[in-house]
Design a protein around this motif. Structure first.
Motif, PDB file in Angstrom:
ATOM      1  N   TRP A 182     -22.840 105.054  27.759  1.00 25.26           N
ATOM      2  CA  TRP A 182     -22.483 104.702  29.135  1.00 25.26           C
ATOM      3  C   TRP A 182     -22.953 103.300  29.498  1.00 25.26           C
ATOM      4  O   TRP A 182     -22.161 102.470  29.976  1.00 25.26           O
ATOM      5  CB  TRP A 182     -23.078 105.730  30.100  1.00 25.26           C
ATOM      6  CG  TRP A 182     -22.953 105.364  31.543  1.00 25.26           C
ATOM      7  CD1 TRP A 182     -23.933 104.938  32.389  1.00 25.26           C
ATOM      8  CD2 TRP A 182     -21.749 105.362  32.329  1.00 25.26           C
ATOM      9  NE1 TRP A 182     -23.437 104.678  33.640  1.00 25.26           N
ATOM     10  CE2 TRP A 182     -22.095 104.929  33.636  1.00 25.26           C
ATOM     11  CE3 TRP A 182     -20.420 105.680  32.052  1.00 25.26           C
ATOM     12  CZ2 TRP A 182     -21.152 104.818  34.657  1.00 25.26           C
ATOM     13  CZ3 TRP A 182     -19.483 105.560  33.080  1.00 25.26           C
ATOM     14  CH2 TRP A 182     -19.855 105.144  34.355  1.00 25.26           C
ATOM     15  N   LYS A 204     -12.247 105.618  29.951  1.00 26.14           N
ATOM     16  CA  LYS A 204     -11.541 106.868  29.658  1.00 26.14           C
ATOM     17  C   LYS A 204     -11.363 107.092  28.159  1.00 26.14           C
ATOM     18  O   LYS A 204     -11.188 108.236  27.712  1.00 26.14           O
ATOM     19  CB  LYS A 204     -10.178 106.857  30.350  1.00 26.14           C
ATOM     20  CG  LYS A 204     -10.243 107.111  31.851  1.00 26.14           C
ATOM     21  CD  LYS A 204      -8.856 107.118  32.477  1.00 26.14           C
ATOM     22  CE  LYS A 204      -8.921 107.446  33.960  1.00 26.14           C
ATOM     23  NZ  LYS A 204      -7.583 107.432  34.597  1.00 26.14           N
ATOM     24  N   PRO A 209     -13.247 113.372  31.259  1.00 27.85           N
ATOM     25  CA  PRO A 209     -13.276 113.344  32.728  1.00 27.85           C
ATOM     26  C   PRO A 209     -14.564 113.894  33.329  1.00 27.85           C
ATOM     27  O   PRO A 209     -15.060 113.365  34.330  1.00 27.85           O
ATOM     28  CB  PRO A 209     -12.068 114.211  33.115  1.00 27.85           C
ATOM     29  CG  PRO A 209     -11.131 114.076  31.954  1.00 27.85           C
ATOM     30  CD  PRO A 209     -12.007 113.989  30.753  1.00 27.85           C
ATOM     31  N   GLU A 210     -15.123 114.974  32.753  1.00 26.42           N
ATOM     32  CA  GLU A 210     -16.364 115.538  33.282  1.00 26.42           C
ATOM     33  C   GLU A 210     -17.514 114.551  33.169  1.00 26.42           C
ATOM     34  O   GLU A 210     -18.344 114.422  34.084  1.00 26.42           O
ATOM     35  CB  GLU A 210     -16.705 116.845  32.552  1.00 26.42           C
ATOM     36  CG  GLU A 210     -15.772 118.006  32.835  1.00 26.42           C
ATOM     37  CD  GLU A 210     -14.455 117.880  32.073  1.00 26.42           C
ATOM     38  OE1 GLU A 210     -14.381 117.037  31.134  1.00 26.42           O
ATOM     39  OE2 GLU A 210     -13.509 118.597  32.434  1.00 26.42           O
ATOM     40  N   GLU A 211     -17.577 113.839  32.034  1.00 21.72           N
ATOM     41  CA  GLU A 211     -18.650 112.849  31.844  1.00 21.72           C
ATOM     42  C   GLU A 211     -18.505 111.688  32.829  1.00 21.72           C
ATOM     43  O   GLU A 211     -19.503 111.192  33.372  1.00 21.72           O
ATOM     44  CB  GLU A 211     -18.634 112.338  30.405  1.00 21.72           C
ATOM     45  CG  GLU A 211     -19.089 113.365  29.379  1.00 21.72           C
ATOM     46  CD  GLU A 211     -18.923 112.872  27.954  1.00 21.72           C
ATOM     47  OE1 GLU A 211     -19.720 113.288  27.081  1.00 21.72           O
ATOM     48  OE2 GLU A 211     -17.991 112.068  27.696  1.00 21.72           O
ATOM     49  N   LEU A 212     -17.266 111.262  33.072  1.00 20.73           N
ATOM     50  CA  LEU A 212     -17.058 110.165  34.026  1.00 20.73           C
ATOM     51  C   LEU A 212     -17.504 110.557  35.429  1.00 20.73           C
ATOM     52  O   LEU A 212     -18.141 109.764  36.136  1.00 20.73           O
ATOM     53  CB  LEU A 212     -15.585 109.760  34.038  1.00 20.73           C
ATOM     54  CG  LEU A 212     -15.090 108.945  32.838  1.00 20.73           C
ATOM     55  CD1 LEU A 212     -13.593 108.682  32.949  1.00 20.73           C
ATOM     56  CD2 LEU A 212     -15.843 107.633  32.721  1.00 20.73           C
ATOM     57  N   ILE A 213     -17.203 111.779  35.844  1.00 20.22           N
ATOM     58  CA  ILE A 213     -17.637 112.243  37.158  1.00 20.22           C
ATOM     59  C   ILE A 213     -19.159 112.309  37.232  1.00 20.22           C
ATOM     60  O   ILE A 213     -19.774 111.899  38.218  1.00 20.22           O
ATOM     61  CB  ILE A 213     -17.022 113.631  37.461  1.00 20.22           C
ATOM     62  CG1 ILE A 213     -15.503 113.505  37.616  1.00 20.22           C
ATOM     63  CG2 ILE A 213     -17.638 114.226  38.730  1.00 20.22           C
ATOM     64  CD1 ILE A 213     -14.803 114.828  37.783  1.00 20.22           C
ATOM     65  N   HIS A 214     -19.768 112.814  36.152  1.00 25.51           N
ATOM     66  CA  HIS A 214     -21.236 112.909  36.107  1.00 25.51           C
ATOM     67  C   HIS A 214     -21.884 111.533  36.262  1.00 25.51           C
ATOM     68  O   HIS A 214     -22.843 111.375  37.026  1.00 25.51           O
ATOM     69  CB  HIS A 214     -21.659 113.543  34.785  1.00 25.51           C
ATOM     70  CG  HIS A 214     -23.133 113.427  34.504  1.00 25.51           C
ATOM     71  ND1 HIS A 214     -24.081 114.181  35.157  1.00 25.51           N
ATOM     72  CD2 HIS A 214     -23.817 112.621  33.639  1.00 25.51           C
ATOM     73  CE1 HIS A 214     -25.285 113.862  34.723  1.00 25.51           C
ATOM     74  NE2 HIS A 214     -25.149 112.918  33.797  1.00 25.51           N
ATOM     75  N   ARG A 216     -20.581 108.774  37.536  1.00 27.12           N
ATOM     76  CA  ARG A 216     -20.332 108.192  38.859  1.00 27.12           C
ATOM     77  C   ARG A 216     -21.336 108.727  39.872  1.00 27.12           C
ATOM     78  O   ARG A 216     -21.850 107.985  40.715  1.00 27.12           O
ATOM     79  CB  ARG A 216     -18.905 108.513  39.299  1.00 27.12           C
ATOM     80  CG  ARG A 216     -17.848 107.678  38.584  1.00 27.12           C
ATOM     81  CD  ARG A 216     -16.457 108.164  38.912  1.00 27.12           C
ATOM     82  NE  ARG A 216     -15.451 107.418  38.163  1.00 27.12           N
ATOM     83  CZ  ARG A 216     -14.169 107.786  38.086  1.00 27.12           C
ATOM     84  NH1 ARG A 216     -13.751 108.876  38.721  1.00 27.12           N
ATOM     85  NH2 ARG A 216     -13.315 107.065  37.390  1.00 27.12           N
ATOM     86  N   LEU A 217     -21.619 110.021  39.782  1.00 26.81           N
ATOM     87  CA  LEU A 217     -22.634 110.609  40.654  1.00 26.81           C
ATOM     88  C   LEU A 217     -24.009 110.031  40.360  1.00 26.81           C
ATOM     89  O   LEU A 217     -24.819 109.802  41.264  1.00 26.81           O
ATOM     90  CB  LEU A 217     -22.655 112.130  40.500  1.00 26.81           C
ATOM     91  CG  LEU A 217     -21.407 112.866  41.016  1.00 26.81           C
ATOM     92  CD1 LEU A 217     -21.489 114.351  40.668  1.00 26.81           C
ATOM     93  CD2 LEU A 217     -21.264 112.681  42.512  1.00 26.81           C
TER      94      LEU A 217
END
Length: 487
Positions: A182, A204, A209-214, A216-217
């Motif tokens: 990351w 991407k 997608p789950e890792e990207l959301i994680h 971003r949070l």
């Protein structure tokens, strides 16, 4: 003699930190501190600063001496003629945590990295070199190093893009550690000037997608934590107070300015980097000055502005000591004479060529060479410059200064050059005010008013009669009226 009160923050750190807590408690149990005790204390605090669990706490509680603690670690890294890679990595991670909250850490980091290895130096080491590299038992994790590299790059992309070879980080995109991937991917996105669309497309390909959301949070959480830390630093702004005393006895919880590293100097409670050591003769000239209350207040404000690397405008009537205040600060920080401190007297006849430079002919017919002006030299070499009587500057000079103060870039018409400000550069200017009907007013119709929103302004007045007749106190420093070169 300037002293810092440290008892309360020391008690807090001793309670919260297992590492170094016993030594701090031992010192707090003593009523009188010797020089050895005080040096031992600063050594312990410098070590705790490199503990990533204590970094923010130490920076928050000991903010006025933070620069001294950083300098001590920088000296330890190169002690004995050997480069300590372990301490280097720990210092890099510590600086990256502090850089967003403490503005004086970035200038230190830029000076430090100018002649030392990048954060991720271990990526350049061959397997045969690892045996000669000194690391501690708890070697810094690669994810911490790449996070630190990202923070530096995000803070000053134009500098760190060119300073480090980021090609060594590309293989880390295949790392099993998602945090390493990351931070590495975000570093490479910054290095290659990706816009938001290209960056998202790039990410991407590396994360689901789950890792990207994680992540971003996670970025939002980090931003919130930084805001909380800023608030905590502001709430502890008076934790460590500097004051002047003439006692020879050093009580518990106090250190004195002479205990600090030779690479820094305390000026009215503000610790600034020292460019070079001054000779005994130069130091005696500096110490001829007597600090009166108004001068101490103005000098402290000036030192704070320099610590933040803000351009400074000193306003005041003729003879109030505007130029002398800058000269004293320059001399105290090791800038005794040109080119480390440059002065330009502005007037109606001054044009931008005087500051930027011009082509001059040589002994060879038809040959011309570029000779940089005073401002160009200061910007490119990282020197201090003082423009006196900025209110008399013509419009073409003001037009040169606006992009410099606004964006930190010096544009040179005719050559197409856009020069970036070098680390250490500091801009000062003076402006006269005049007395009228019991008040003060500035020169009317001055083009310098276009620069007003960019300055940190310091207003000086003439000394009161009480200050003019004040006798010097033993151990004090400051201004003696008869020794000033007043402007």
């Amino acid at each position: 003699m300037e002293r810092a009160r440290l008892a309360e923050p020391l008690q807090l750190v001793a309670r919260r930190s297992e590492k170094g807590g016993a030594e701090l408690s031992r010192l707090l149990a003593k009523q009188i501190w010797t020089q050895q005790d005080r040096q031992g204390l600063l050594h312990v605090l410098a070590q705790l600063l490199l503990d990533k669990e204590c970094t923010l706490l130490i920076g928050r509680q000991f903010r006025p001496i933070l620069l001294d603690l950083l300098e001590r670690n920088a000296e330890a890294i190169k002690a004995g003629g050997q480069f300590n890679h372990d301490l280097h990595e720990r210092l890099c991670v510590a600086m990256s945590k502090l850089i967003v909250v403490h503005p004086d850490v970035l200038p230190f980091a830029l000076r430090y990295f100018k002649d030392t290895a990048p954060v991720f130096q271990r990526l350049f080491l061959e397997s045969s070199d690892t045996n000669t590299v000194r690391y501690g038992r708890r070697r810094m994790k690669l994810r911490d190093l790449m996070e630190a590299a990202y923070r530096f790059l995000h803070q000053q992309p134009s500098v760190f893009r060119e300073l480090w070879d980021w090609g060594a980080c590309v293989p880390l995109l295949r790392s099993h550690d998602t945090l390493v991937r990351w931070y590495t991917s975000n570093c490479l996105a910054l290095v290659t000037y990706m816009n938001d669309e290209h960056r998202l497309s790039f990410l991407k390909k590396i994360f689901n997608p789950e890792e990207l959301i994680h992540f971003r949070l996670k970025l939002l959480e980090e931003l919130q934590m930084q805001n909380v830390e800023r608030a905590l630093v502001l709430a502890n702004s008076d934790t460590t107070l500097w004051h002047k005393e003439n006692e020879l006895q050093y009580t518990q919880g106090e250190i004195v300015s002479c205990d600090l590293s030779a690479n820094v100097v305390a000026i009215c409670g503000v610790v600034l980097p020292r460019l070079q050591l001054v000779s005994k003769e130069q130091e005696s000239n500096i110490n001829r000055f007597v600090m009166v209350e108004s001068t101490c207040t103005n000098l402290q404000a000036l030192a704070i502005a320099v610590a933040f690397q803000n351009p400074v405008l000193l306003e005041g009537p003729i003879g109030c000591g505007k130029t002398s205040l800058v000269e004293y600060l320059a001399a105290t920080t090791g800038r005794i004479k040109p080119p480390h401190i440059l002065k330009v007297q502005l007037g109606d006849q001054t044009d931008s060529k005087t500051l930027l430079g011009m082509y001059r002919c040589t002994d060879v017919p038809g040959e011309f060479v570029w000779q940089p002006g005073t401002l160009t030299q200061a910007v490119t070499k990282g020197h201090w410059i003082l423009l006196e009587d900025i209110d008399y500057a013509p419009l073409d000079v003001i037009s040169v200064l606006i992009p410099l103060l606004e964006k930190g870039k010096l544009l040179i018409p005719g050559r197409g050059d856009c020069l970036k400000v070098a680390p250490g550069f500091q801009f000062f200017a003076t402006r006269r005010v005049f007395s009228c009907a019991g008040g003060w007013y500035r020169q009317q119709n001055s083009h310098a008013a276009l620069l007003d929103k960019y300055w940190t302004k310091i207003r000086l007045d003439n000394m009161s009669k009480a200050e003019l007749t004040e006798n010097p106190q033993p151990g004090c420093i400051g201004f003696r009226v008869d020794s000033l070169d007043l402007k």
